[in-house]
Scaffold this active site. Structure first.
Site, PDB file in Angstrom:
ATOM      1  N   CYS A 147      81.906  20.586  40.780  1.00  0.00           N
ATOM      2  CA  CYS A 147      82.744  20.364  40.630  1.00  0.00           C
ATOM      3  C   CYS A 147      83.566  22.086  41.518  1.00  0.00           C
ATOM      4  CB  CYS A 147      83.291  20.279  39.761  1.00  0.00           C
ATOM      5  SG  CYS A 147      83.245  18.820  39.286  1.00  0.00           S
ATOM      6  N   ALA A 148      83.053  22.341  42.788  1.00  0.00           N
ATOM      7  CA  ALA A 148      83.744  23.696  43.082  1.00  0.00           C
ATOM      8  C   ALA A 148      85.329  24.335  42.907  1.00  0.00           C
ATOM      9  CB  ALA A 148      82.361  23.690  44.858  1.00  0.00           C
ATOM     10  N   GLY A 203      86.458  27.819  43.998  1.00  0.00           N
ATOM     11  CA  GLY A 203      84.985  28.565  44.604  1.00  0.00           C
ATOM     12  C   GLY A 203      84.916  29.980  43.537  1.00  0.00           C
ATOM     13  N   GLY A 204      85.482  30.309  42.509  1.00  0.00           N
ATOM     14  CA  GLY A 204      85.400  31.399  41.892  1.00  0.00           C
ATOM     15  C   GLY A 204      83.807  31.243  41.502  1.00  0.00           C
ATOM     16  N   LYS A 205      83.363  30.497  40.677  1.00  0.00           N
ATOM     17  CA  LYS A 205      81.995  30.180  40.180  1.00  0.00           C
ATOM     18  C   LYS A 205      81.064  29.815  41.305  1.00  0.00           C
ATOM     19  CE  LYS A 205      83.779  28.497  35.662  1.00  0.00           C
ATOM     20  NZ  LYS A 205      85.757  28.294  35.837  1.00  0.00           N
ATOM     21  N   ASP A 208      83.457  13.895  46.963  1.00  0.00           N
ATOM     22  CA  ASP A 208      83.510  14.155  45.443  1.00  0.00           C
ATOM     23  C   ASP A 208      81.860  14.342  44.960  1.00  0.00           C
ATOM     24  OD1 ASP A 208      83.076  11.124  45.356  1.00  0.00           O
ATOM     25  OD2 ASP A 208      84.338  10.775  46.783  1.00  0.00           O
ATOM     26  N   ASP A 247      81.941  21.930  36.491  1.00  0.00           N
ATOM     27  CA  ASP A 247      83.234  22.883  35.833  1.00  0.00           C
ATOM     28  C   ASP A 247      84.379  21.492  35.838  1.00  0.00           C
ATOM     29  OD1 ASP A 247      84.857  24.396  35.280  1.00  0.00           O
ATOM     30  OD2 ASP A 247      84.990  25.469  37.152  1.00  0.00           O
ATOM     31  N   CYS A 307      87.385  24.296  30.900  1.00  0.00           N
ATOM     32  CA  CYS A 307      88.613  25.344  30.127  1.00  0.00           C
ATOM     33  C   CYS A 307      89.300  24.992  29.503  1.00  0.00           C
ATOM     34  CB  CYS A 307      89.018  26.648  31.728  1.00  0.00           C
ATOM     35  SG  CYS A 307      90.345  25.165  32.297  1.00  0.00           S
TER      36      CYS A 307
END
Length: 454
Positions: free
Chosen positions: A265-266, A269-271, A317, A335, A388
């Site tokens: 679940c990109a 693109g932070g992670k 997906d 995520d 989160c």
């Protein structure tokens, strides 16, 4: 978005953004970014301050307005109420804004929008009365101590947090959510170091400090400009990311040579970019993102940070990707989409947009994503689940339901995978669970090991 006729003032833009949010309840981040495209940096800063500040202090502002208005707030049109909220917010929270500007420039947005004279006079009268009474009005901090307290959160959310964390901790979380968080950066170690980026910031007068928990973090207390104007942005020296998100990514653990990693679940693109930094040179990283806008921004972020080579972004997906029967992965990061109640201090509209019944819907999606991920994981591989959210239904309950369906997965204690300073953020069950009271975004992260063939 329909904006007032020229000249477009920051206050007029703020009113329009809030009115559009009130009628659509779309993401305030998206509405804000769309509205400020053609504004100067200084005007963008004021618009953001007004929009996000009003949403953080909405309940308190309404208490003040209700004190001086004979007309019930529930019967006011969105434009009237938002204009009053913006005016009162400036008077009570923005000490650098002159009283005349807070009142006159705000009332002028009603004139520019063609509102009737009686309504303009009504708003003008309330704002001038508040201005005269400022010295005797209770502060937001004082109202947070009343019975019942004014905490600027819906009652159902406060009650949940009181049950989970206790009354004092729940109130601390609410108070943290009502303040603007520090700007947090994750240093791109493929291009610079934390000390070098800190020095670069200092040369342009920006006071960047080392983060409290993450060894890759720099924090900036005040920066009024756009992120893209920060030194080092165009060179890909950093990614904007809270320390909690940085730490959650570390639960993928040490990565072996030739490992295969899936970011299921990109998003933006932070992670993903963090994974790319710690990926061995001969490793493979696949990033899945179905949404067209987020996929475009994902690719742009990876390009800016210099991670084009090791990352394969795929616009689809997770279920559709699993149907292609790819080679199994050593580690999968999920995520998951969630209520976002842990990031309310950054996205203050979340508290007003969510309902209790939303949690069951999120939970169903989250468990489903984990089940799909198991079909893509090598026996003995690691599955890292992240949200989160602060809500047990999306966190501990998801892990419990998943383990009932997939009993060969065991939770691995997150403590040994985190820096010493962050280990206190792990609970007795081994879950990573910071909350805003710790000075971080609220997160949940669990590392699950597939015990088959071990």
């Amino acid at each position: 978005m329909t904006l007032p006729s020229n000249p477009i003032t920051p206050r007029a833009v703020a009113v329009e953004v809030l009115c559009l949010w009130a009628t659509t309840h779309n993401s305030i981040d998206l509405l804000f970014r769309t509205a400020i495209e053609h504004l100067a940096d200084i005007d963008r800063g004021l618009v953001k301050n007004l929009v996000y500040g009003v949403l953080r202090q909405k309940e308190y502002l309404d208490h003040i307005i209700r004190t001086y208005s004979k007309h019930p707030l529930r019967k006011m049109k969105p434009r009237t109420l938002m204009t009053l909220r913006i005016g009162v917010y400036q008077l009570l929270f923005l000490s650098r804004v002159p009283e005349s500007a807070a009142v006159n420039a705000t009332v002028n947005t009603l004139k520019a929008a063609g509102q009737p004279a009686w309504l303009i006079g009504f708003a003008n009268g309330i704002l001038r009365t508040v201005a005269r009474s400022r010295a005797t009005l209770p502060t937001a901090e004082q109202m947070a101590q009343t019975d019942p307290p004014v905490l600027n959160h819906p009652a159902w959310l406060i009650e949940r947090w009181q049950t989970q964390f206790g009354t004092e901790k729940a109130r601390t979380i609410c108070r943290c959510n009502n303040t603007e968080p520090l700007l947090s950066l994750r240093v791109n170690t493929r291009r610079t170091s934390r000390s070098a980026l800190k020095d670069l910031m200092a040369k342009t007068g920006i006071d960047a400090q080392k983060g409290f928990f993450s060894p890759l973090s720099l924090t900036i207390e005040f920066f009024p400009g756009s992120i893209t104007s920060l030194p080092g942005y165009d060179l890909g020296h950093f990614q904007v990311q809270d320390e909690a998100a940085q730490l959650a990514t570390l639960l993928v653990g040490p990565l072996r040579s030739r490992c295969r990693i899936l970011d299921g679940c990109a998003g933006l693109g932070g992670k993903t970019s963090h994974l790319a930094e710690i990926l061995p040179p001969d490793g493979t990283l696949v990033a899945i993102e179905p949404d067209a806008r987020r996929y475009r921004l994902l690719r742009e972020n990876l390009h800016r940070l210099g991670h084009n080579e090791p990352v394969l972004p795929v616009r689809t997906d997770l279920r559709s990707y699993a149907a292609t029967r790819p080679q199994p992965f050593d580690v999968i990061l999920i995520d998951a989409p969630c209520s976002g109640t842990g990031v309310i201090r950054r996205q203050p509209d979340i508290r007003w947009n969510r309902l209790p019944e939303d949690l069951a819907q999120y939970q169903q999606t989250q468990v489903h994503l984990l089940e799909i991920a198991t079909s893509l994981l090598k026996p003995g591989g690691a599955l890292v689940y992240v949200t989160c959210s602060l809500e047990p239904e999306e966190n501990q309950e998801v892990i419990r339901l998943f383990q009932e369906r997939c009993p060969h997965f065991a939770v691995e204690d997150a403590t040994t995978l985190l820096p010493d300073a962050a280990r206190k953020l792990v609970d007795a069950a081994g879950f990573f669970r910071p909350n805003p009271g710790d000075g971080l975004d609220g997160f949940f992260a669990a590392r699950l090991i597939d015990r088959r063939n071990l």
